[in-house]
Scaffold this motif. Structure first.
Motif, mmCIF file in Angstrom:
data_model
loop_
_atom_site.group_PDB
_atom_site.id
_atom_site.type_symbol
_atom_site.label_atom_id
_atom_site.label_comp_id
_atom_site.label_asym_id
_atom_site.label_seq_id
_atom_site.Cartn_x
_atom_site.Cartn_y
_atom_site.Cartn_z
ATOM 1 N N TYR A 183 69.721 56.320 38.504
ATOM 2 C CA TYR A 183 69.659 56.222 39.953
ATOM 3 C C TYR A 183 71.010 56.595 40.558
ATOM 4 O O TYR A 183 71.999 56.736 39.856
ATOM 5 C CB TYR A 183 69.265 54.802 40.377
ATOM 6 C CG TYR A 183 70.169 53.741 39.805
ATOM 7 C CD1 TYR A 183 71.249 53.250 40.524
ATOM 8 C CD2 TYR A 183 69.946 53.230 38.535
ATOM 9 C CE1 TYR A 183 72.087 52.292 40.001
ATOM 10 C CE2 TYR A 183 70.771 52.254 37.991
ATOM 11 C CZ TYR A 183 71.840 51.796 38.730
ATOM 12 O OH TYR A 183 72.667 50.849 38.200
ATOM 13 N N ARG A 184 71.018 56.738 41.874
ATOM 14 C CA ARG A 184 72.251 57.090 42.583
ATOM 15 C C ARG A 184 72.906 55.851 43.183
ATOM 16 O O ARG A 184 72.216 54.944 43.647
ATOM 17 C CB ARG A 184 71.944 58.078 43.694
ATOM 18 C CG ARG A 184 71.540 59.445 43.168
ATOM 19 C CD ARG A 184 70.874 60.259 44.223
ATOM 20 N NE ARG A 184 69.542 59.687 44.439
ATOM 21 C CZ ARG A 184 68.652 60.189 45.273
ATOM 22 N NH1 ARG A 184 68.954 61.243 46.019
ATOM 23 N NH2 ARG A 184 67.466 59.642 45.405
ATOM 24 N N VAL A 185 74.226 55.858 43.144
ATOM 25 C CA VAL A 185 75.029 54.799 43.753
ATOM 26 C C VAL A 185 75.821 55.422 44.893
ATOM 27 O O VAL A 185 76.399 56.491 44.729
ATOM 28 C CB VAL A 185 75.985 54.176 42.714
ATOM 29 C CG1 VAL A 185 77.000 53.273 43.387
ATOM 30 C CG2 VAL A 185 75.201 53.413 41.679
ATOM 31 N N VAL A 186 75.827 54.751 46.030
ATOM 32 C CA VAL A 186 76.582 55.217 47.186
ATOM 33 C C VAL A 186 77.652 54.169 47.480
ATOM 34 O O VAL A 186 77.394 53.161 48.140
ATOM 35 C CB VAL A 186 75.658 55.426 48.409
ATOM 36 C CG1 VAL A 186 76.447 55.998 49.568
ATOM 37 C CG2 VAL A 186 74.491 56.323 48.054
ATOM 38 N N ALA A 187 78.842 54.387 46.956
ATOM 39 C CA ALA A 187 79.970 53.486 47.197
ATOM 40 C C ALA A 187 80.606 53.861 48.533
ATOM 41 O O ALA A 187 80.619 55.035 48.918
ATOM 42 C CB ALA A 187 80.984 53.591 46.067
ATOM 43 N N PRO A 188 81.151 52.882 49.236
ATOM 44 C CA PRO A 188 81.779 53.165 50.539
ATOM 45 C C PRO A 188 82.846 54.264 50.443
ATOM 46 O O PRO A 188 83.705 54.233 49.561
ATOM 47 C CB PRO A 188 82.424 51.825 50.910
ATOM 48 C CG PRO A 188 81.645 50.799 50.143
ATOM 49 C CD PRO A 188 81.233 51.483 48.870
ATOM 50 N N GLY A 189 82.725 55.257 51.304
ATOM 51 C CA GLY A 189 83.708 56.332 51.368
ATOM 52 C C GLY A 189 83.604 57.359 50.262
ATOM 53 O O GLY A 189 84.498 58.185 50.111
ATOM 54 N N ARG A 190 82.535 57.330 49.498
ATOM 55 C CA ARG A 190 82.362 58.277 48.384
ATOM 56 C C ARG A 190 81.010 58.962 48.469
ATOM 57 O O ARG A 190 80.079 58.446 49.069
ATOM 58 C CB ARG A 190 82.440 57.547 47.045
ATOM 59 C CG ARG A 190 83.756 56.881 46.796
ATOM 60 C CD ARG A 190 83.752 56.239 45.446
ATOM 61 N NE ARG A 190 84.994 55.539 45.219
ATOM 62 C CZ ARG A 190 85.218 54.777 44.180
ATOM 63 N NH1 ARG A 190 84.286 54.632 43.261
ATOM 64 N NH2 ARG A 190 86.362 54.168 44.033
ATOM 65 N N SER A 191 80.919 60.105 47.853
ATOM 66 C CA SER A 191 79.622 60.775 47.786
ATOM 67 C C SER A 191 78.767 60.077 46.722
ATOM 68 O O SER A 191 79.300 59.406 45.841
ATOM 69 C CB SER A 191 79.812 62.254 47.451
ATOM 70 O OG SER A 191 80.475 62.396 46.218
ATOM 71 N N PRO A 192 77.442 60.226 46.800
ATOM 72 C CA PRO A 192 76.570 59.574 45.814
ATOM 73 C C PRO A 192 76.911 60.004 44.380
ATOM 74 O O PRO A 192 77.264 61.156 44.137
ATOM 75 C CB PRO A 192 75.170 60.045 46.205
ATOM 76 C CG PRO A 192 75.280 60.418 47.648
ATOM 77 C CD PRO A 192 76.677 60.955 47.808
ATOM 78 N N ARG A 193 76.786 59.064 43.463
ATOM 79 C CA ARG A 193 77.023 59.324 42.035
ATOM 80 C C ARG A 193 75.778 58.888 41.274
ATOM 81 O O ARG A 193 75.186 57.869 41.568
ATOM 82 C CB ARG A 193 78.201 58.506 41.522
ATOM 83 C CG ARG A 193 79.509 58.890 42.126
ATOM 84 C CD ARG A 193 80.569 57.913 41.662
ATOM 85 N NE ARG A 193 81.831 58.209 42.293
ATOM 86 C CZ ARG A 193 82.911 58.623 41.639
ATOM 87 N NH1 ARG A 193 82.880 58.757 40.337
ATOM 88 N NH2 ARG A 193 84.015 58.873 42.279
ATOM 89 N N TRP A 194 75.420 59.669 40.274
ATOM 90 C CA TRP A 194 74.303 59.315 39.422
ATOM 91 C C TRP A 194 74.769 58.329 38.363
ATOM 92 O O TRP A 194 75.832 58.501 37.766
ATOM 93 C CB TRP A 194 73.712 60.553 38.747
ATOM 94 C CG TRP A 194 72.815 61.311 39.669
ATOM 95 C CD1 TRP A 194 73.135 62.399 40.417
ATOM 96 C CD2 TRP A 194 71.453 61.018 39.951
ATOM 97 N NE1 TRP A 194 72.054 62.803 41.152
ATOM 98 C CE2 TRP A 194 70.999 61.977 40.881
ATOM 99 C CE3 TRP A 194 70.557 60.030 39.522
ATOM 100 C CZ2 TRP A 194 69.708 61.977 41.377
ATOM 101 C CZ3 TRP A 194 69.270 60.032 40.006
ATOM 102 C CH2 TRP A 194 68.847 61.004 40.931
ATOM 103 N N MET A 195 73.970 57.297 38.145
ATOM 104 C CA MET A 195 74.254 56.275 37.138
ATOM 105 C C MET A 195 73.074 56.213 36.176
ATOM 106 O O MET A 195 71.927 56.439 36.579
ATOM 107 C CB MET A 195 74.424 54.899 37.777
ATOM 108 C CG MET A 195 75.516 54.811 38.801
ATOM 109 S SD MET A 195 77.150 54.902 38.106
ATOM 110 C CE MET A 195 77.330 53.231 37.545
#
Length: 79
Positions: free
Chosen positions: A61-73
């Motif tokens: 799934y994707r993670v959307v951390a504050p101030g960052r673009s989505p990352r796949w986990m």
């Protein structure tokens, strides 16, 4: 994941990827808030199945951390 307290234990690297502070208490609600809205149902269903049946947890799934673009986990766990 601690079934009694609800706390989730992440490695330092995983905390960094999610945007959590080193000493921050991580809960399911915080992880859900960082999970891409389109992936929340999948993550919740897999997690619920693991807790309910004792099967291994395996989700991408994707993670959307504050101030960052989505990352796949890709997360794996064992009940």
């Amino acid at each position: 994941f601690d079934m009694v307290t609800g706390a989730i234990h992440f490695s330092a690297r995983c905390r960094e990827l999610y945007g959590f502070a080193p000493d921050e208490v991580i809960t399911a609600d915080k992880v859900t808030a960082c999970t891409h809205p389109d992936d929340r149902r999948l993550v919740a269903a897999r997690f619920d199945a693991t807790v309910r049946t004792g099967t291994d947890y395996d989700a991408e799934y994707r993670v959307v951390a504050p101030g960052r673009s989505p990352r796949w986990m890709h997360a794996k766990g064992r009940a």
